[in-house]
Design a protein around this motif. Structure first.
Motif, PDB file in Angstrom:
ATOM      1  N   ALA A 128      -2.129 -12.017 -15.052  1.00  0.00           N
ATOM      2  CA  ALA A 128      -1.694 -10.894 -14.056  1.00  0.00           C
ATOM      3  C   ALA A 128      -2.847 -10.215 -13.704  1.00  0.00           C
ATOM      4  O   ALA A 128      -2.637  -9.660 -12.570  1.00  0.00           O
ATOM      5  CB  ALA A 128      -0.624 -10.148 -14.837  1.00  0.00           C
ATOM      6  N   LEU A 129      -3.802 -10.096 -14.449  1.00  0.00           N
ATOM      7  CA  LEU A 129      -4.760  -9.090 -13.992  1.00  0.00           C
ATOM      8  C   LEU A 129      -5.611  -9.712 -12.919  1.00  0.00           C
ATOM      9  O   LEU A 129      -6.314  -9.016 -11.964  1.00  0.00           O
ATOM     10  CB  LEU A 129      -5.940  -8.664 -15.189  1.00  0.00           C
ATOM     11  N   GLU A 130      -5.833 -11.154 -13.254  1.00  0.00           N
ATOM     12  CA  GLU A 130      -6.626 -11.692 -12.044  1.00  0.00           C
ATOM     13  C   GLU A 130      -5.626 -11.820 -10.661  1.00  0.00           C
ATOM     14  O   GLU A 130      -6.185 -11.646  -9.674  1.00  0.00           O
ATOM     15  CB  GLU A 130      -6.786 -13.327 -12.465  1.00  0.00           C
ATOM     16  N   GLN A 131      -4.349 -11.767 -10.676  1.00  0.00           N
ATOM     17  CA  GLN A 131      -3.667 -11.717  -9.594  1.00  0.00           C
ATOM     18  C   GLN A 131      -3.668 -10.352  -9.116  1.00  0.00           C
ATOM     19  O   GLN A 131      -3.701 -10.010  -7.798  1.00  0.00           O
ATOM     20  CB  GLN A 131      -2.218 -12.071  -9.696  1.00  0.00           C
ATOM     21  N   PHE A 132      -3.577  -9.374  -9.919  1.00  0.00           N
ATOM     22  CA  PHE A 132      -3.838  -7.983  -9.311  1.00  0.00           C
ATOM     23  C   PHE A 132      -5.477  -7.620  -8.652  1.00  0.00           C
ATOM     24  O   PHE A 132      -5.402  -7.100  -7.590  1.00  0.00           O
ATOM     25  CB  PHE A 132      -3.710  -6.915 -10.635  1.00  0.00           C
ATOM     26  N   SER A 133      -6.117  -8.273  -9.266  1.00  0.00           N
ATOM     27  CA  SER A 133      -7.564  -8.389  -8.336  1.00  0.00           C
ATOM     28  C   SER A 133      -7.743  -8.816  -7.154  1.00  0.00           C
ATOM     29  O   SER A 133      -8.169  -8.413  -6.233  1.00  0.00           O
ATOM     30  CB  SER A 133      -8.741  -8.742  -9.428  1.00  0.00           C
ATOM     31  N   ALA A 134      -7.098 -10.067  -6.909  1.00  0.00           N
ATOM     32  CA  ALA A 134      -6.728 -10.658  -5.717  1.00  0.00           C
ATOM     33  C   ALA A 134      -5.833 -10.014  -4.677  1.00  0.00           C
ATOM     34  O   ALA A 134      -6.126  -9.746  -3.368  1.00  0.00           O
ATOM     35  CB  ALA A 134      -6.304 -12.251  -5.901  1.00  0.00           C
ATOM     36  N   LEU A 135      -4.744  -9.295  -5.224  1.00  0.00           N
ATOM     37  CA  LEU A 135      -4.036  -8.546  -4.568  1.00  0.00           C
ATOM     38  C   LEU A 135      -4.804  -7.125  -3.737  1.00  0.00           C
ATOM     39  O   LEU A 135      -4.759  -6.915  -2.777  1.00  0.00           O
ATOM     40  CB  LEU A 135      -2.787  -7.946  -5.017  1.00  0.00           C
TER      41      LEU A 135
ATOM     42  N   LEU B 242       0.924  -1.192  -0.002  1.00  0.00           N
ATOM     43  CA  LEU B 242      -0.074  -0.174   0.017  1.00  0.00           C
ATOM     44  C   LEU B 242       0.707   1.171  -0.042  1.00  0.00           C
ATOM     45  O   LEU B 242       0.365   2.480  -0.176  1.00  0.00           O
ATOM     46  CB  LEU B 242      -0.995   0.091   1.208  1.00  0.00           C
ATOM     47  N   MET B 243       2.158   1.135   0.423  1.00  0.00           N
ATOM     48  CA  MET B 243       3.086   2.182   0.256  1.00  0.00           C
ATOM     49  C   MET B 243       3.555   2.532  -1.194  1.00  0.00           C
ATOM     50  O   MET B 243       4.353   3.723  -1.308  1.00  0.00           O
ATOM     51  CB  MET B 243       4.359   1.919   1.207  1.00  0.00           C
ATOM     52  N   LEU B 244       3.124   1.454  -2.397  1.00  0.00           N
ATOM     53  CA  LEU B 244       3.736   1.734  -3.543  1.00  0.00           C
ATOM     54  C   LEU B 244       2.297   2.027  -4.395  1.00  0.00           C
ATOM     55  O   LEU B 244       2.181   1.204  -5.678  1.00  0.00           O
ATOM     56  CB  LEU B 244       4.359   0.848  -4.004  1.00  0.00           C
ATOM     57  N   PRO B 245       1.517   2.810  -4.297  1.00  0.00           N
ATOM     58  CA  PRO B 245       0.261   2.801  -5.127  1.00  0.00           C
ATOM     59  C   PRO B 245       0.545   3.153  -6.585  1.00  0.00           C
ATOM     60  O   PRO B 245      -0.282   2.585  -7.243  1.00  0.00           O
ATOM     61  CB  PRO B 245      -0.588   3.846  -4.394  1.00  0.00           C
ATOM     62  N   GLN B 246       1.530   4.001  -6.638  1.00  0.00           N
ATOM     63  CA  GLN B 246       1.798   4.567  -8.322  1.00  0.00           C
ATOM     64  C   GLN B 246       2.187   3.278  -9.113  1.00  0.00           C
ATOM     65  O   GLN B 246       2.066   3.059 -10.057  1.00  0.00           O
ATOM     66  CB  GLN B 246       2.744   5.702  -8.312  1.00  0.00           C
ATOM     67  N   GLN B 247       3.344   2.618  -8.503  1.00  0.00           N
ATOM     68  CA  GLN B 247       3.979   1.579  -9.041  1.00  0.00           C
ATOM     69  C   GLN B 247       3.171   0.510  -9.466  1.00  0.00           C
ATOM     70  O   GLN B 247       3.284   0.116 -10.568  1.00  0.00           O
ATOM     71  CB  GLN B 247       5.155   1.082  -8.141  1.00  0.00           C
ATOM     72  N   LEU B 248       2.128  -0.001  -8.407  1.00  0.00           N
ATOM     73  CA  LEU B 248       1.025  -0.789  -8.785  1.00  0.00           C
ATOM     74  C   LEU B 248       0.148  -0.279  -9.742  1.00  0.00           C
ATOM     75  O   LEU B 248      -0.133  -1.181 -10.670  1.00  0.00           O
ATOM     76  CB  LEU B 248       0.253  -1.195  -7.478  1.00  0.00           C
ATOM     77  N   ALA B 249      -0.050   0.870  -9.811  1.00  0.00           N
ATOM     78  CA  ALA B 249      -0.907   1.255 -10.996  1.00  0.00           C
ATOM     79  C   ALA B 249      -0.661   1.100 -12.342  1.00  0.00           C
ATOM     80  O   ALA B 249      -1.023   0.680 -13.373  1.00  0.00           O
ATOM     81  CB  ALA B 249      -1.421   2.731 -10.689  1.00  0.00           C
ATOM     82  N   THR B 250       0.843   1.385 -12.529  1.00  0.00           N
ATOM     83  CA  THR B 250       1.696   1.407 -13.700  1.00  0.00           C
ATOM     84  C   THR B 250       1.863   0.062 -14.062  1.00  0.00           C
ATOM     85  O   THR B 250       1.504  -0.453 -15.505  1.00  0.00           O
ATOM     86  CB  THR B 250       3.236   2.096 -13.507  1.00  0.00           C
ATOM     87  N   LEU B 251       2.052  -1.032 -13.141  1.00  0.00           N
ATOM     88  CA  LEU B 251       2.219  -2.461 -13.497  1.00  0.00           C
ATOM     89  C   LEU B 251       0.963  -2.909 -13.861  1.00  0.00           C
ATOM     90  O   LEU B 251       0.881  -3.579 -14.857  1.00  0.00           O
ATOM     91  CB  LEU B 251       2.704  -3.109 -12.076  1.00  0.00           C
ATOM     92  N   ARG B 252      -0.410  -2.493 -13.314  1.00  0.00           N
ATOM     93  CA  ARG B 252      -1.526  -3.068 -13.972  1.00  0.00           C
ATOM     94  C   ARG B 252      -1.701  -2.441 -14.928  1.00  0.00           C
ATOM     95  O   ARG B 252      -2.372  -3.221 -16.038  1.00  0.00           O
ATOM     96  CB  ARG B 252      -2.777  -2.489 -12.763  1.00  0.00           C
ATOM     97  N   GLU B 253      -1.556  -1.437 -15.472  1.00  0.00           N
ATOM     98  CA  GLU B 253      -1.657  -0.929 -16.755  1.00  0.00           C
ATOM     99  C   GLU B 253      -0.795  -1.609 -17.821  1.00  0.00           C
ATOM    100  O   GLU B 253      -1.248  -1.980 -18.918  1.00  0.00           O
ATOM    101  CB  GLU B 253      -1.216   0.583 -16.866  1.00  0.00           C
TER     102      GLU B 253
END
Length: 663
Positions: free
Chosen positions: A375-382, A296-307
Motif C-alpha cells: 500500500a505504501l508503494e501504491q501511495f508513493s506512485a499516487l 487532490l480534493m481529499l488530502p485529509q483522507q489520503l493522509a489518514t489512509l497513508r498513516e
C-alpha cells in the motif's frame, strides 16, 4: 661684378702658389701689375678667362691647340704633372639687392695618359654641387663670354680695333650683345620660328578630328543625361502626387474598417484556430479530471489512509519478528560462559524479555483495514501521478484562460469587419490609386535605369576623350590658339622690329657721344676730330672735322688710331654702365708721352669701377706711376727668374718701396 682675389698654383710661368688681392675701393679703382715682356702678364689675363669659361675661354696662348693640350702645357714646367695646376678666382655680384660671394676653383692634373679637370664653385663659403655642375650656363648669366671679351683686352686687341673695318665688327657685336639689341633680334627670330611651328601634322589633324567627333558625342550624351534627369524629375513628381492620393484613400479605407475587411479571411481563420486550440485544451483538462486528479480534493483522507497503511505494515512486521526473537534469546543465554554470574544472567534475561514484550505490544493493532502489503508503494506512485497531473492541469488552465482571451479579441475583430456592400466603392478607388502608383513607379524605375545608362555612356565617352587628348601634347585648345599665336607673333615681331630699331638708334647715339667724349679727352690734338658717327646698318665708324668733312682714318697716326680703339672700348663701358671690371694688358705700346699722360690721367682712373692694368716698366714708368698713384688700390710686380723660367708675384711696383728696381 667685383673681382676680389686670384690665386695661381703652378699655372704657366707661375711657380708654386701666387696670390693677388684685386679688391678696390671708391676713388682707387686701379690695380697696377707690372712685368717685363715674357713675365706672365698675358698669362694672368688668360687665367681669369680660363677659370671662368674653361674650354670656351679665348686665351691668347692657346692658338690652334686642343683644350687638353693647352691645359697640359699650362702646367708649370718645374711642377709634377700628376700634381697639376690650379686657378682660383674670387668675386662678388649683387643678386636681389644682396651681395653674393663666389669662389671658382678650376684645377687639372695628368693621370697616366689622361688629363683630369675639376671645377668647384663655392657661394658665400659653401660648396654648391648643382652650381659646379652647371657652371658653364650660370657664368653666362653673370658675365657672357661675348661681353667679357670687350672688358678683358690686351694690346693686340687694341691694335685690331684701330683698323676701321675691324672696329665695325666689334661695334656691331658690342651693341648687340652688351646693350641688349641681340636679345630683341633673337626674340624676333624665336617668334618667327614659333609662328612657323604652328602647323598640325596629318596625324595630329586626325587626332583632332577624332577628338572633335568624340566631343560632339560627349555633348550629345551630356544632353541625353540632362533630358533623362528632367524626365525623371517629372515622373517623380507624378509619383509623389499619386502617392499622396493613395495615402488619402488609405486613410478613408482605414477609417471605414478596410484594413479589417482585407483581413477578414485571416481573422476568421485565426478565430477558428484559437477556438480549436481552446477546445483541445479543455478536452485535455477533462481527460485529467477522469484520472486520479480529483483525489487532490481529499488530502485529509489520503493522509489518514497513508498513516493506517504504515501502522498495519509495522504490526505485520512485529508479528513476524516476535517468534524468532524467543528462539534467539534462548540461544543467547545458552551461549553465555559459565563464568557469568547468576545476577548478570538474570539481568540480561529480563532485558530480553522486556524487548519482546515491547514488540508484541506493537504487533497488537486495535483497527485493521486489511490494506495490501504494498500500500505504501501504491501511495508513493499516487503522489507522483497527482503532482504531475496537478502541474499539467495548472498549465492547461492558464493556457485555456489566455486562449479564451484571444478568442474574445478575435471575435471582437470579426465583429468590426464592415459589410462588403458598404466598402465596395472605397476598395475600387483604392485599388485604382494603387495601380496608377505602381505604373508610375515602374516607369520611374525604367527612366532611372535609362538615366544611369546615359550617365555611364557619358562617363565612358569622357574617359575616351580624355585619353585621346592625352595621346598628344597638342589639344583642341592649341588648335583654337594656333591662328591667334601666328597673328600675335607677327604683330609682336613688327613691334619688336620697331623697338629694336629704336633701341639700336638710341644706343648708337649714346655710344657716338661717349666715344667722341672719350676720344677728345685722350687726344693731344683736341680740335682734330669734331664729330663721330656710327652707321646703324653696318656699324662703320665715320670721323668728321669742324667743317663736317669726313676724315680719312688713314690721316690718323698709329697712336691716334690706338687711342680711337681705346675710346671705343671706354665708350662701350660708359654706355653699359661701367658695371664690369676692365682688364687692360699693355695698352701704351705705340703712344707718345703726351698721349700716355692723357691715358693715365683721364682714362685709367675712369675706365670702370675696377681696372686691372698690366704694364711694362716702359709703359707706366716712374713719372706716370706718380700721376697714377692717387688711383691705385694695389701694385704688384711679376718677377721672372731667367734660370728657372718661373715667375713670382711680389707686392709693389717699380720705383715703389720694397719692389725690385729693374728699370
Amino acid at each position: 661684378m667685383h673681382l676680389h682675389k686670384i690665386e695661381l698654383h703652378d699655372f704657366g710661368a707661375y711657380r708654386g702658389k701666387q696670390s693677388l688681392d684685386l679688391s678696390v675701393e671708391p676713388g682707387r679703382p686701379v690695380v697696377l701689375i707690372g712685368g717685363l715682356n715674357g713675365c706672365g702678364k698675358t698669362t694672368l689675363l688668360d687665367a681669369i678667362q680660363l677659370v671662368l669659361y674653361g674650354p670656351r675661354a679665348r686665351c691668347s696662348g692657346r692658338g690652334n691647340r686642343s683644350y687638353d693640350s693647352y691645359l697640359r702645357e699650362s702646367i708649370n714646367r718645374k711642377a709634377n704633372p700628376a700634381d697639376g695646376a690650379e686657378i682660383a678666382l674670387e668675386f662678388s655680384i649683387i643678386v636681389d639687392d644682396r651681395e653674393r660671394h663666389y669662389r671658382v676653383i678650376r684645377s687639372w692634373h695628368v693621370s697616366g695618359k689622361q688629363l683630369k679637370e675639376f671645377l668647384n664653385v663655392l657661394v658665400d663659403g659653401q660648396f654648391d654641387r648643382i652650381l659646379s655642375d652647371g657652371w658653364p650656363d650660370h657664368v653666362e648669366d653673370i658675365l657672357p663670354l661675348e661681353v667679357a671679351s670687350l672688358f678683358f683686352f690686351d694690346g693686340e686687341k687694341i691694335e685690331s680695333l684701330a683698323d676701321p673695318e675691324r672696329a665695325a665688327a666689334v661695334i656691331q657685336s658690342a651693341v648687340h650683345s652688351l646693350l641688349g639689341v641681340s636679345t630683341v633680334d633673337q626674340l624676333r627670330t624665336d617668334l618667327l620660328a614659333l609662328a612657323r611651328r604652328q602647323r598640325l601634322s596629318n596625324e595630329d589633324q586626325a587626332v583632332i578630328d577624332h577628338i572633335r567627333a568624340q566631343e560632339a558625342e560627349h555633348e550629345a550624351a551630356r544632353q541625353e543625361v540632362a533630358d533623362r534627369k528632367q524626365l525623371l524629375g517629372s515622373i517623380q513628381s507624378r509619383c509623389d502626387r499619386l502617392q499622396s492620393q493613395l495615402d488619402k484613400k488609405e486613410k478613408e479605407f482605414e477609417r471605414a474598417g478596410g484594413k479589417l475587411f482585407e483581413r477578414q479571411k485571416e481573422l476568421e481563420s485565426n478565430q477558428k484556430a484559437i477556438a480549436e486550440r481552446l477546445a483541445a485544451q479543455r478536452t485535455a483538462l477533462r481527460s485529467l479530471a477522469g484520472g486520479p486528479l480529483p483525489l487532490l480534493m481529499l488530502p485529509q483522507q489520503l493522509a489518514t489512509l497513508r498513516e493506517q497503511a504504515v501502522r498495519e505494515k509495522d504490526a505485520d512486521d512485529a508479528t513476524r519478528v516476535v517468534g524468532v526473537l524467543e528462539e534467539r534469546d534462548v540461544w543467547l543465554l545458552e551461549q553465555l560462559p559459565s563464568s557469568v554470574t547468576a545476577a548478570v544472567r538474570a539481568a540480561l534475561k529480563k532485558k530480553l524479555a522486556t524487548d519482546r514484550q515491547k514488540r508484541e505490544s506493537a504487533a497488537e493493532l486495535k483497527q485493521s483495514l486489511g490494506l495490501p502489503l504494498d500500500a505504501l508503494e501504491q501511495f508513493s506512485a499516487l503522489d507522483e501521478a497527482l503532482s504531475r497531473d496537478a502541474s499539467r492541469a495548472r498549465e492547461l488552465l492558464k493556457e485555456s484562460a489566455e486562449t479564451a482571451d484571444r478568442l474574445d479579441d478575435a471575435d471582437r475583430l470579426l465583429a468590426g469587419v464592415p459589410d462588403q456592400k458598404l466598402i465596395k466603392d472605397l476598395v475600387e478607388e483604392r485599388n485604382e490609386a494603387m495601380e496608377a502608383l505602381a505604373d508610375a513607379k515602374s516607369e520611374l524605375r525604367r527612366c532611372a535605369a535609362q538615366l544611369e545608362e546615359a550617365k555611364g555612356r557619358h562617363s565612358r565617352i569622357g574617359l575616351e576623350l580624355e585619353r585621346a587628348q592625352k595621346k598628344r601634347v597638342k589639344t583642341l585648345i592649341e588648335v583654337e590658339e594656333l591662328n591667334r599665336v601666328v597673328e600675335y607673333a607677327e604683330k609682336a615681331r613688327g613691334t619688336l622690329e620697331k623697338f629694336g630699331e629704336a633701341l639700336l638708334h638710341r644706343h648708337i647715339s649714346r655710344l657716338e657721344v661717349a666715344v667722341l667724349q672719350s676720344f677728345k679727352a685722350l687726344m693731344r690734338k683736341s680740335g682734330l676730330i669734331h664729330d663721330l658717327r656710327i652707321d646703324t646698318v653696318n656699324s662703320s665708324l665715320t670721323l668728321a672735322d669742324a667743317d663736317g668733312e669726313p676724315i680719312d682714318p688713314g690721316r690718323l697716326s698709329a697712336g691716334e688710331r690706338q687711342l680711337l680703339a681705346i675710346s671705343l672700348l671706354w665708350g662701350l663701358a660708359k654706355v653699359a654702365g661701367n658695371r664690369l671690371p676692365s682688364v687692360i694688358d699693355t695698352p701704351l705700346g705705340r703712344l707718345d708721352s703726351r698721349h700716355r699722360q692723357h691715358l693715365v690721367d683721364r682714362y685709367f682712373p675712369k675706365a670702370g669701377r675696377q681696372v686691372l692694368l698690366l704694364s711694362t716698366d716702359e709703359e707706366i714708368d716712374e713719372k706716370l706711376l706718380s700721376r697714377l698713384k692717387p688711383s691705385l688700390a694695389h701694385t704688384y710686380t711679376l718677377v721672372h727668374d731667367d734660370t728657372t723660367f718661373t715667375t713670382t708675384v711680389e707686392a709693389g711696383y717699380w720705383w715703389t718701396a720694397g719692389a725690385p728696381h729693374v728699370a
